[in-house]
Enzyme design. Structure first.
Site, mmCIF file in Angstrom:
data_model
loop_
_atom_site.group_PDB
_atom_site.id
_atom_site.type_symbol
_atom_site.label_atom_id
_atom_site.label_comp_id
_atom_site.label_asym_id
_atom_site.label_seq_id
_atom_site.Cartn_x
_atom_site.Cartn_y
_atom_site.Cartn_z
ATOM 1 C CB SER A 120 -1.250 -0.261 1.212
ATOM 2 O OG SER A 120 -1.623 -0.987 1.352
HETATM 3 N N1 SAH Z 1 -0.379 -4.504 4.197
HETATM 4 C C1 SAH Z 1 -0.241 -5.327 2.609
HETATM 5 C C2 SAH Z 1 -0.903 -5.220 1.425
HETATM 6 C C3 SAH Z 1 -1.067 -5.694 0.797
HETATM 7 S S1 SAH Z 1 -2.345 -5.970 -0.385
HETATM 8 C C4 SAH Z 1 1.118 -3.561 2.616
HETATM 9 O O1 SAH Z 1 1.464 -2.592 2.598
HETATM 10 O O2 SAH Z 1 2.577 -4.792 2.294
HETATM 11 C C5 SAH Z 1 -3.237 -6.869 0.212
HETATM 12 C C6 SAH Z 1 -3.054 -7.709 0.703
HETATM 13 O O3 SAH Z 1 -4.132 -8.663 0.830
HETATM 14 C C7 SAH Z 1 -2.673 -9.341 -0.720
HETATM 15 O O4 SAH Z 1 -1.482 -9.299 -0.439
HETATM 16 C C8 SAH Z 1 -3.609 -10.475 -0.911
HETATM 17 O O5 SAH Z 1 -3.197 -11.405 -1.145
HETATM 18 C C9 SAH Z 1 -3.930 -10.116 0.327
HETATM 19 N N2 SAH Z 1 -5.424 -10.697 0.880
HETATM 20 C C10 SAH Z 1 -6.693 -10.719 0.311
HETATM 21 N N3 SAH Z 1 -7.870 -11.473 0.365
HETATM 22 C C11 SAH Z 1 -7.172 -11.907 1.826
HETATM 23 C C12 SAH Z 1 -8.052 -13.222 2.628
HETATM 24 N N4 SAH Z 1 -9.510 -13.330 1.592
HETATM 25 N N5 SAH Z 1 -7.089 -13.374 3.118
HETATM 26 C C13 SAH Z 1 -5.668 -12.402 3.515
HETATM 27 N N6 SAH Z 1 -5.064 -12.464 2.085
HETATM 28 C C14 SAH Z 1 -5.894 -11.517 1.489
#
Ligand code: SAH
Length: 216
Positions: free
Chosen positions: A64
């Site tokens: 993000s």
């Molecule tokens: N806070 C993270 C954001 C990553 S983007 C950062 O700053 O790096 C959001 C993430 O949510 C992705 O890695 C995606 O794989 C995950 N995601 C999506 N659906 C999910 C679920 N049902 N359970 C766990 N993770 C999930």
């Protein structure tokens, strides 16, 4: 892994930019100042680590943008020692910021590759976190209830299962909605036991998907 004066300088500038954009919580800004964001991007993209931008981290997912991390962290109103459940570990950057805020962090990621990478990195950085490769829709019932729940992917329907794992005076922060943009939503329980929500502007997240994914 090196965090030199140049990195620290770039980080300070970024945090000043976030303060100008309306991040007023000093704890959040200080926590972000302690986390070298460039550790969470592949070294080829060092130049981008301190720009206010989301970035590819593999498996079709993104870290993000710093403003988004700061905004969600501020909305959470974390106090030291709180139990926080994060859905979507991704790169692990937001996880590290939550740790720096003094939270006891539990984080779930459905992409095996990202879970493995984040686990390695956060342990190398000496963070004590509970990282699980699993489906965030299910939460972590064995560690519930949580003071705070943070979802870092776009949620199409309010996940009841997660609300049930929140303390009665808890807060859940999530980008809510389908499509390209979502509303940043905070859900709390009112004294009469009803859930009430408020929205805080539009953001753009990758979608929350069901079930684990082991593909690389
Ligand atoms: N806070 C993270 C954001 C990553 S983007 C950062 O700053 O790096 C959001 C993430 O949510 C992705 O890695 C995606 O794989 C995950 N995601 C999506 N659906 C999910 C679920 N049902 N359970 C766990 N993770 C999930």
């Amino acid at each position: 892994m090196e965090d030199n004066y140049r990195h620290k300088g770039l980080r300070k500038k970024l945090l000043e930019e976030l303060a100008v954009k309306g991040i007023t919580d000093k704890n959040v800004l200080e926590a972000m100042n302690r986390v070298p964001r460039h550790f969470f991007l592949s070294s080829a993209f060092l130049e981008y680590a301190y720009e206010n931008k989301a970035f590819q981290i593999g498996a079709g997912q993104t870290i993000s943008a710093p403003y988004t991390v700061a905004f969600q962290s501020q909305l959470l109103q974390i106090e030291k020692g709180m139990k926080v459940l994060e859905i979507g570990t991704g790169s692990g950057y937001q996880t590290a910021v939550l740790c720096e805020l003094g939270a006891k962090v539990f984080s779930i990621e459905r992409q095996k590759l990202l879970h493995d990478n984040a686990k390695l990195l956060l342990h190398k950085m000496s963070y004590r976190v509970n990282l699980v490769y699993g489906d965030g829709y299910k939460g972590m019932p064995s560690f519930a209830p949580f003071d705070r729940i943070l979802i870092t992917c776009a949620v199409p329907v309010v996940p009841d299962e997660l609300l049930m794992q929140m303390k009665s005076d808890g807060r859940l922060v999530m980008p809510f909605g389908e499509g390209k943009e979502q509303e940043m939503m905070v859900i709390q329980e009112s004294p009469n036991g009803e859930f009430v929500s408020e929205v805080h502007g539009k953001f753009s997240f990758v979608p929350m998907l069901e079930k684990r994914n082991s593909q690389r």
